[in-house]
Design an enzyme around this catalytic site. Structure first.
Site, PDB file in Angstrom:
ATOM      1  N   SER A 147     -23.207 -76.546   3.955  1.00  0.00           N
ATOM      2  CA  SER A 147     -22.120 -75.736   3.417  1.00  0.00           C
ATOM      3  C   SER A 147     -22.291 -75.515   1.922  1.00  0.00           C
ATOM      4  O   SER A 147     -22.787 -76.376   1.194  1.00  0.00           O
ATOM      5  CB  SER A 147     -20.776 -76.416   3.694  1.00  0.00           C
ATOM      6  OG  SER A 147     -20.772 -77.720   3.182  1.00  0.00           O
ATOM      7  N   GLU A 200     -22.387 -71.601   5.618  1.00  0.00           N
ATOM      8  CA  GLU A 200     -21.230 -71.878   6.499  1.00  0.00           C
ATOM      9  C   GLU A 200     -19.900 -71.264   6.050  1.00  0.00           C
ATOM     10  O   GLU A 200     -18.830 -71.849   6.287  1.00  0.00           O
ATOM     11  CB  GLU A 200     -21.056 -73.404   6.695  1.00  0.00           C
ATOM     12  CG  GLU A 200     -22.308 -74.105   7.197  1.00  0.00           C
ATOM     13  CD  GLU A 200     -22.132 -75.627   7.397  1.00  0.00           C
ATOM     14  OE1 GLU A 200     -20.992 -76.084   7.556  1.00  0.00           O
ATOM     15  OE2 GLU A 200     -23.160 -76.337   7.396  1.00  0.00           O
ATOM     16  N   GLU A 237     -26.917 -89.667   3.565  1.00  0.00           N
ATOM     17  CA  GLU A 237     -26.228 -90.013   2.327  1.00  0.00           C
ATOM     18  C   GLU A 237     -26.941 -91.208   1.749  1.00  0.00           C
ATOM     19  O   GLU A 237     -27.284 -92.122   2.460  1.00  0.00           O
ATOM     20  CB  GLU A 237     -24.764 -90.357   2.640  1.00  0.00           C
ATOM     21  CG  GLU A 237     -23.907 -90.773   1.466  1.00  0.00           C
ATOM     22  CD  GLU A 237     -24.078 -92.231   1.036  1.00  0.00           C
ATOM     23  OE1 GLU A 237     -23.786 -92.516  -0.125  1.00  0.00           O
ATOM     24  OE2 GLU A 237     -24.533 -93.061   1.833  1.00  0.00           O
ATOM     25  N   HIS A 293     -19.383 -85.727  -3.890  1.00  0.00           N
ATOM     26  CA  HIS A 293     -17.921 -85.875  -3.988  1.00  0.00           C
ATOM     27  C   HIS A 293     -17.433 -85.722  -5.421  1.00  0.00           C
ATOM     28  O   HIS A 293     -16.254 -85.545  -5.661  1.00  0.00           O
ATOM     29  CB  HIS A 293     -17.489 -87.236  -3.444  1.00  0.00           C
ATOM     30  CG  HIS A 293     -17.740 -87.364  -1.980  1.00  0.00           C
ATOM     31  ND1 HIS A 293     -18.770 -88.103  -1.464  1.00  0.00           N
ATOM     32  CD2 HIS A 293     -17.127 -86.788  -0.925  1.00  0.00           C
ATOM     33  CE1 HIS A 293     -18.767 -87.991  -0.151  1.00  0.00           C
ATOM     34  NE2 HIS A 293     -17.785 -87.202   0.203  1.00  0.00           N
ATOM     35  N   CYS A 300     -24.686 -84.581   1.053  1.00  0.00           N
ATOM     36  CA  CYS A 300     -23.937 -83.969   2.156  1.00  0.00           C
ATOM     37  C   CYS A 300     -23.686 -82.508   1.790  1.00  0.00           C
ATOM     38  O   CYS A 300     -24.235 -82.015   0.803  1.00  0.00           O
ATOM     39  CB  CYS A 300     -22.627 -84.733   2.373  1.00  0.00           C
ATOM     40  SG  CYS A 300     -21.756 -84.292   3.889  1.00  0.00           S
TER      41      CYS A 300
END
Ligand code: GLN
Ligand code: ZN
Length: 765
Positions: A443, A494, A676, A705, A737
């Protein structure tokens, strides 16, 4: 009389009211008083629902503003000093531990939060010190909420996390090395004091949760039950009667612990997960002990099969007599959505198949009556039998074509045409990849523009063509940026996906979707899993259009992107009428067709994400775990093995702790794994050398993150560390990720450093 009981009720309210109130408080939009008042309103409403349904034993202290284990950290004054030293209000200190606090000159990160057993709920880990002490908080929450209920006319049974589970689920704080279970002696007196206060307030019984009893336990933990529960029993009538509750598994392997509970009034066991433990448990109970029989599933959304439950309950009543049996939910109902009544869009036939928390509460009460006076609930029993039969016979449930295809699955279909070395040689030629190939996990930023357009499309405000054109433009943007960044394997980004499971569920037969069936995942975060109701099949390609378009405008290999069968299963509510392995194989066959269609359409790198593989692991090692891994791995292989040698299969995991099941990861036979790793110890990669893992791996080189853009040096350092464990020709360079939660600026900044670092090593080797 057989009594009925509920082990815990969802906290969020009908419309996720608690989420909204918590978030408003965090954003300084409502006062502390307003938030606490909302909590009280919800508790009272939930007690009333249970009382009106006729439940005999209603829980209190099951409510939590963030998490019930976190409640106990504060209850036992086990709050680490970095929080107490901030002199926040108790509520703010509580939220600071749950989610960190960055306000008014205070900056403390949250405590660690991890999955609650094998559920998708997360709890805050008790984090303990070498010199840890415990004492009872002033105005203890369980007492306060018990009195609140009593005042409103509800006699409740407080729920507590047991002393052994509280410690066994905890950990030593950084800088400490204490084994939490050794702190038991210090905790028990505090616990007894709490129980005395509850008794003084009027509590006749308490539910003490010791769910760790379903694990394989270390001897130290096992040994802790005896002193803890003997101390409680020694307090005699000064403390309420104790029901020890276990759930999410059987406790037969820990039966040697049971004498520790000889002073307890009874035991709760999960008879949904493990009905076979009924007989042995009945034999273990003392002469006056009560069995709380968990027969109404706290983890699923299906209507209870009364006939089946009654069979179990009759066996118990026959052995113990009606006074010694309680009909209960298998676990707390926090893992189920609030009420089915909110669902206005479910197909009417399917609607009758479900029970959410409000409905399950009624089921418990009905079953309790049904054991001894079936005539009094005749209509309910008949309606239930009819609903169960309707589901069994439904066309929606049974698709002969799917069953036929499953019957024809062969062992060969699980295996690629050639072993990895041969495949890799062909892929290398076909894809012409450099050393240290760079890629991303799928994504790209889900911008507010994307959400706006998706909403407009869902509401019918723009046409399918307009929406499609918009998605194409987003793909064009993603491709252009990847050109500029000079990545090696592209993704389409995505933009068309709302969620990695729902997107596929919406394109498959066999699924239904809810509008309000939210379940708490952690703190204020809720998820709304789609529901598998029938045999699964793929009526048409699901991702080919977008991937094909992306490939057509890209000069580098375009990676197709799918969610794997195990993850589709785990992040949905599965059926209970067929084994999960069967559902997983159906998903695998649907995905196999998709993989082959992608290949036919010019997509020669295909990633099948399986982040949920590990969370499906049965809680105990041994046979059951191996059986799970076998069907989970087989499903992945069945989904991916239909391609030519020259097509490269990737998979992705959001963690790198594979020690416990490395053989299964290796058995997936994926050409490339991205995992990860940036926040984990690079040492975790050692298992790949130790086990002589031959295929390729992309350990994440940066944390997605955080908005922070790591420096070029940091990337180089990280790659250097990885090269200590992996051969250069094995190593892919990618983030941890997907990048959907990031902004484009952050993505461009980080990825340009990442590509530059990869090029640096390419030169060097
Ligand atoms: N392909 C998915 C993405 O990039 C993977 C998400 C995940 O691993 N949870 O968003
Ligand atoms: Zn991931």
């Amino acid at each position: 009389m057989v009594q009925s009981s509920v082990l815990g009720f969802p906290r969020m309210g009908v419309l996720r009211d608690l989420k909204k109130a918590n978030e408003a408080y965090w954003a300084d939009k409502i006062s502390q008083e307003a938030l606490l008042a909302e909590g009280k309103r919800l508790r009272l409403a939930h007690w009333k629902i249970q009382k009106d349904a006729g439940v005999d034993i209603i829980p209190s202290n099951d409510f939590a503003h963030y998490d019930h284990v976190l409640d106990h950290i504060q209850l036992f004054n086990a709050v680490p000093e970095r929080y107490t030293s901030q002199k926040l209000s108790p509520l703010d200190e509580y939220f600071a531990m749950g989610r960190g606090h960055q306000k008014g000159g205070v900056d403390v990160p949250a405590l660690e939060m991890v999955k609650w057993f094998d559920s998708n709920y997360h709890y805050v880990k008790p984090t303990l010190q070498d010199n840890q002490t415990f004492s009872l908080a002033k105005d203890p929450k369980p007492v306060r909420e018990f009195l609140e209920a009593k005042e409103a006319g509800f006699q409740t049974r407080p729920v507590l996390v047991g002393p052994v589970s509280f410690l066994a689920l905890g950990k030593a704080d950084r800088g400490s090395s204490v084994d939490p279970i050794t702190l038991l002696d210090k905790l028990v007196p505090v616990y007894v004091e709490l129980l005395k206060q509850l008794k003084a307030a009027g509590a006749e019984s308490v539910q003490i949760d010791e769910p760790v009893l379903v694990f394989d336990l270390r001897p130290e933990v096992k040994a802790a039950f005896k002193p803890a529960y003997e101390a409680i029993a020694a307090a005699g009538d000064a403390v309420p009667k104790v029901i020890v509750a276990t759930y999410f598994g059987d406790i037969v392997h820990n039966f040697d612990v049971l004498p520790a509970f000889s002073g307890a009034a009874g035991l709760h066991v999960d008879l949904v997960r493990n009905p076979e433990q009924l007989e042995p448990v009945l034999k273990q109970l003392g002469p006056n002990q009560i069995l709380s029989a968990g027969v109404v599933d706290g983890r699923n959304i299906w209507k209870n099969d009364f006939a089946k439950s009654l069979e179990i309950l009759q066996t118990a009543v026959k052995a113990l007599g009606p006074e010694r049996v309680i009909v209960a939910t298998s676990s707390s109902l926090i893992h189920t959505p609030h009420t089915l009544a909110s669902e206005k869009k479910l197909p009417s036939d399917v609607y009758e198949w479900f029970s959410f928390a409000v409905e399950k509460v009624k089921e418990v009460a009905t079953l309790a009556k049904a054991v001894t006076e079936p005539d009094a609930v005749k209509a309910e029993l008949e309606a239930n039998a009819a609903a169960i039969k309707a589901r069994t016979d439904s066309k929606r449930t049974n698709d002969p074509a799917v069953k036929e295809r499953q019957a024809q699955v062969t062992p060969e279909q699980h295996n690629r045409k050639a072993p990895f070395n041969t495949r890799y040689a062909e892929q290398k030629k076909h894809l012409s990849l450099p050393l240290f190939p760079t890629t991303t996990i799928g994504s790209f930023p889900q911008t507010s523009e994307i959400r706006v357009q998706r909403n407009k499309f869902t509401k019918g405000e723009i046409s399918a063509e307009e929406y499609e054109r918009f998605i194409e433009k987003e793909i064009e943007l993603a491709v252009k940026i990847q050109d500029e960044l000079d990545l090696d394997v592209y993704v389409h980004g995505e933009p068309e996906r709302n969620d990695m499971v729902q997107y596929f569920g919406e394109r498959l037969n066999g699924y239904v979707f809810t509008t309000h069936a939210w379940v708490q995942s952690y703190g204020s975060r809720c998820v709304r899993p789609p529901i598998i109701v029938g045999d699964i099949s793929r009526p048409a390609p699901m991702t080919v259009k977008e991937s094909k378009y992306a490939a057509s405008i890209s000069k580098k290999p375009m990676k197709g992107m799918l969610t794997g069968p195990v993850t589709c299963l785990r992040w949905s509510f599965p059926r209970v009428d067929v084994h999960q392995s069967v559902q997983c194989q159906q998903l695998a066959l649907a995905l196999r067709d998709e993989v082959v269609d992608l290949e036919k359409n010019g997509i020669y790198v295909i990633q099948v994400d399986e982040p949920a593989l590990r969370e499906g692991l049965p809680l105990r090692k041994g046979q059951e775990r191996e059986a799970y891994l076998k069907w989970a791995v087989d499903s992945f292989k069945l989904a991916t093995a239909g391609v030519e040698n020259s097509t490269q299969i990737h998979s992705h995991f959001c963690y790198s702790e594979f020690q416990d099941f490395f053989h299964a990861i290796a058995a997936l036979d994926a050409d490339v794994l991205s995992i990860e790793n940036s926040k984990s110890d690079a040492k975790l990669l050692k298992v790949f050398i130790d086990e002589e893992y031959p295929r390729h791996i992309g350990p994440g080189v940066y944390d997605i993150h955080s908005p922070r853009v790591p420096t070029l040096e940091e990337f180089k350092q990280r790659i250097e560390e990885m090269l200590a464990y992996l051969k250069p020709e094995q190593l892919w360079i990618n983030p941890d990720c997907g990048l959907k939660t990031r902004k484009w600026d952050e993505v461009k900044g980080a990825l340009s450093h990442m590509v530059e670092a990869a090029k640096y090593f390419r030169e060097k080797y």
